[in-house]
Scaffold this active site. Structure first.
Site, PDB file in Angstrom:
ATOM      1  CG  PHE A  11      54.575  36.070  60.879  1.00  0.00           C
ATOM      2  CD1 PHE A  11      54.576  36.820  59.712  1.00  0.00           C
ATOM      3  CD2 PHE A  11      53.504  35.214  61.112  1.00  0.00           C
ATOM      4  CE1 PHE A  11      53.536  36.720  58.793  1.00  0.00           C
ATOM      5  CE2 PHE A  11      52.455  35.102  60.199  1.00  0.00           C
ATOM      6  CZ  PHE A  11      52.473  35.864  59.035  1.00  0.00           C
ATOM      7  CB  THR A  92      62.548  41.644  64.395  1.00  0.00           C
ATOM      8  OG1 THR A  92      63.409  42.746  64.129  1.00  0.00           O
ATOM      9  CG2 THR A  92      62.773  40.545  63.362  1.00  0.00           C
ATOM     10  N   GLY A 150      53.059  55.154  63.310  1.00  0.00           N
ATOM     11  CA  GLY A 150      52.246  54.078  62.736  1.00  0.00           C
ATOM     12  C   GLY A 150      51.654  54.465  61.399  1.00  0.00           C
ATOM     13  CG  ASP A 217      57.205  54.225  71.372  1.00  0.00           C
ATOM     14  OD1 ASP A 217      57.708  53.453  70.541  1.00  0.00           O
ATOM     15  OD2 ASP A 217      56.178  54.889  71.161  1.00  0.00           O
ATOM     16  CE  LYS A 221      56.568  55.513  67.851  1.00  0.00           C
ATOM     17  NZ  LYS A 221      55.303  55.434  68.578  1.00  0.00           N
ATOM     18  N   GLY A 313      48.819  49.516  65.974  1.00  0.00           N
ATOM     19  CA  GLY A 313      47.819  48.579  65.485  1.00  0.00           C
ATOM     20  C   GLY A 313      48.407  47.770  64.350  1.00  0.00           C
TER      21      GLY A 313
END
Lengths: 331, 168
Positions: A11, A92, A150, A217, A221, A313
């Site tokens: 969360f 998470t 994203g 990162d 991906k 975001g």
């Protein structure tokens, strides 16, 4: 009306974004015949469980004021194992070394025959094959649009909209933090260190920026794309990675004189996966600025297809998660 | 290399084929032929511009052959390099033997460093440079860039290459 019992495991920014989006889109989901009841929410310390449906507005408020989601001291993993529900929304944080709790969460979810929609790159970059095979054996959906780019649609674009096309290669910008730093270095003729500090101040870069600026990162991906789109069996150790920390403002200016910008470009095709700063002609579709992500696909039937969007975001990432949820239950 | 040639033909049937045949026998790959049939030179001949690509290093045997056949060769322009690419290097470019870096490309025979812009902000900081490379073809341009890649690796320089679609 289809009633779907879901859990939100994790969360932080993304998990909270999912909660906000589920509240905001309740009517739209109803009109599609979907009633998504979140029966459990867990963060790293606490949890809240209610088989009638957790009050998400209250959980968001409590997270903001007290930093916790509820009074239960059970882990997300226990929820996935013990609480009856259909869908695990796994948000998470990414752990690229071990896969972290996310990996265990996903494995347990599939063993318990629960669908998984996730934004967590770590488990996919390390154990994609194993997870995909287990999901299939268990008859579960496994959706992860949010892990790559994203809000920018890519995986579902290829699998659904461009179905039937062979994708020959994908190249693009898959890290908004690096794109922001390089764009600002060029605009201000400023050093990497200075623009990294600015990005950190704006919350665009993490306090420990290594994961972004050294290209890790972006590499994760690409690995997800290599496995999910190109059917490879790659891990992030297979990616040849160069980050942006050695880029100088002089290099950017020299490139500009010759009609180029420098961008951290990720590239994946059947025979190579690499992340490196590259020269992109000014005005080329890949030369997008700010924190934007972009991907250029080469396909056998449709030719080149280019998508641009926000790569990070809270709400943006939740958008990708929501579209995954809808596509799991739409049919 | 790419050769452009101005030749002159007699005003008689079959002269164009007569002139092009030796080029094809020379394994020249014709790119364009502009036949100014409406024009006449003061000598009463018809001017033709021919462009072709060839792997031969010298075209003098071809010129000799054409002249023997009565085809006037007025102007010849050879362009050795057909492809140009840009790369950027960052690091201790000068102190890791810049001359050697350039020589390695120049010695290939298929590519050359034709332009170099160097920026050295201060002694302890990394230098940056942009290199323009000319190469005889696309494949050779790729080869030259991958040669630079291995040099950069060895000398701990960052090499920034153009994106794939730029080279294709």
């Amino acid at each position: 009306m289809k009633r779907i019992k879901a859990s939100i495991i994790g969360f932080g920014s993304v998990g909270q974004g999912v909660a906000r989006v589920l509240l905001r889109k309740k009517e739209e989901l109803s009109s599609m015949g979907l009633d998504i009841a979140v029966v459990a929410v867990a963060d790293s310390k606490t949890a809240v469980i209610d088989q009638q449906g957790v009050d998400l507005a209250m959980v968001l408020e409590r997270k903001a004021s007290e930093g916790i989601v509820g009074d239960e001291h059970i882990t997300g993993h226990d929820i996935i194992r013990d609480i009856e529900h259909d869908l695990v929304i796994e948000t998470t944080p990414t752990n690229i070394d071990t896969g972290g709790v996310g990996l265990q969460n996903m494995l347990t979810a599939f063993n318990k025959k629960r669908h998984v929609v996730t934004s967590n790159k770590g488990p996919l970059a390390l154990k994609y094959r194993e997870l995909a095979a287990l999901a299939e054996r268990s008859g579960c959906a496994f959706r992860f649009e949010a892990t790559v780019g994203g809000a920018m649609p890519l995986i579902n674009l290829i699998k659904d909209t461009l179905a039937g096309n062979d994708v020959i290669s994908i190249e693009g910008i898959f890290n908004g933090t690096c794109n922001y730093i390089l764009t600002r270095m060029m605009e201000e003729h400023a050093t990497y260190e200075l623009m990294l500090a600015e990005a950190q101040e704006l919350g665009i870069a993490e306090k420990d920026p290594i994961y972004d600026v050294e290209g890790i990162d972006a590499a994760c991906k690409l690995v997800i794309l290599a496995n999910a789109i190109f059917g490879m069996d790659a891990t992030y150790k297979d990616v040849h990675v160069t980050g942006i920390s050695r880029i100088t403002p002089e290099a950017l200016m020299l490139a500009e004189t010759d009609g180029y910008v420098i961008k951290l470009i990720g590239e994946v095709s059947k025979n190579r996966i690499q992340v490196a700063p590259r020269l992109v002609p000014i005005g080329h579709p890949l030369a997008v600025g700010g924190t934007l992500n972009v991907a250029s696909l080469q396909t056998d039937l449709a030719g080149p297809v280019i998508v641009v969007g926000r790569g990070a975001g809270s709400i943006e990432t939740a958008s990708a998660i929501l579209s995954d949820i809808v596509s799991v239950y739409k049919d | 290399m790419r050769v452009s040639m101005d030749i002159e033909l007699q005003d008689a049937p079959g002269q164009l084929v007569h002139a092009l045949k030796p080029i094809s026998e020379f394994k020249g790959n014709l790119v364009s032929v502009v036949h100014h049939h409406e024009k006449r030179t003061p000598r009463g001949t018809i001017p033709v511009q021919v462009v072709f690509e060839t792997e031969s290093l010298s075209i003098s045997p071809l010129i000799k052959k054409l002249e023997e056949l009565g085809v006037g060769v007025i102007r010849v322009n050879e362009e050795k390099y057909l492809e140009r690419g840009t790369v950027v290097l960052i690091g201790h470019i000068v102190h890791t033997d810049l001359e050697d870096t350039i020589d390695t490309i120049d010695k290939t025979g298929y590519a050359e460093v034709v332009e170099l812009h160097l920026s050295m902000p201060s002694i302890n900081k990394s230098s940056s440079a942009s290199f323009k490379l000319d190469a005889v073809g696309k494949k050779e341009l790729r080869d030259a860039i991958s040669l630079l890649r291995s040099i950069a690796n060895k000398k701990d320089l960052v090499l920034i290459e153009p994106i794939e679609s730029e080279i294709l």
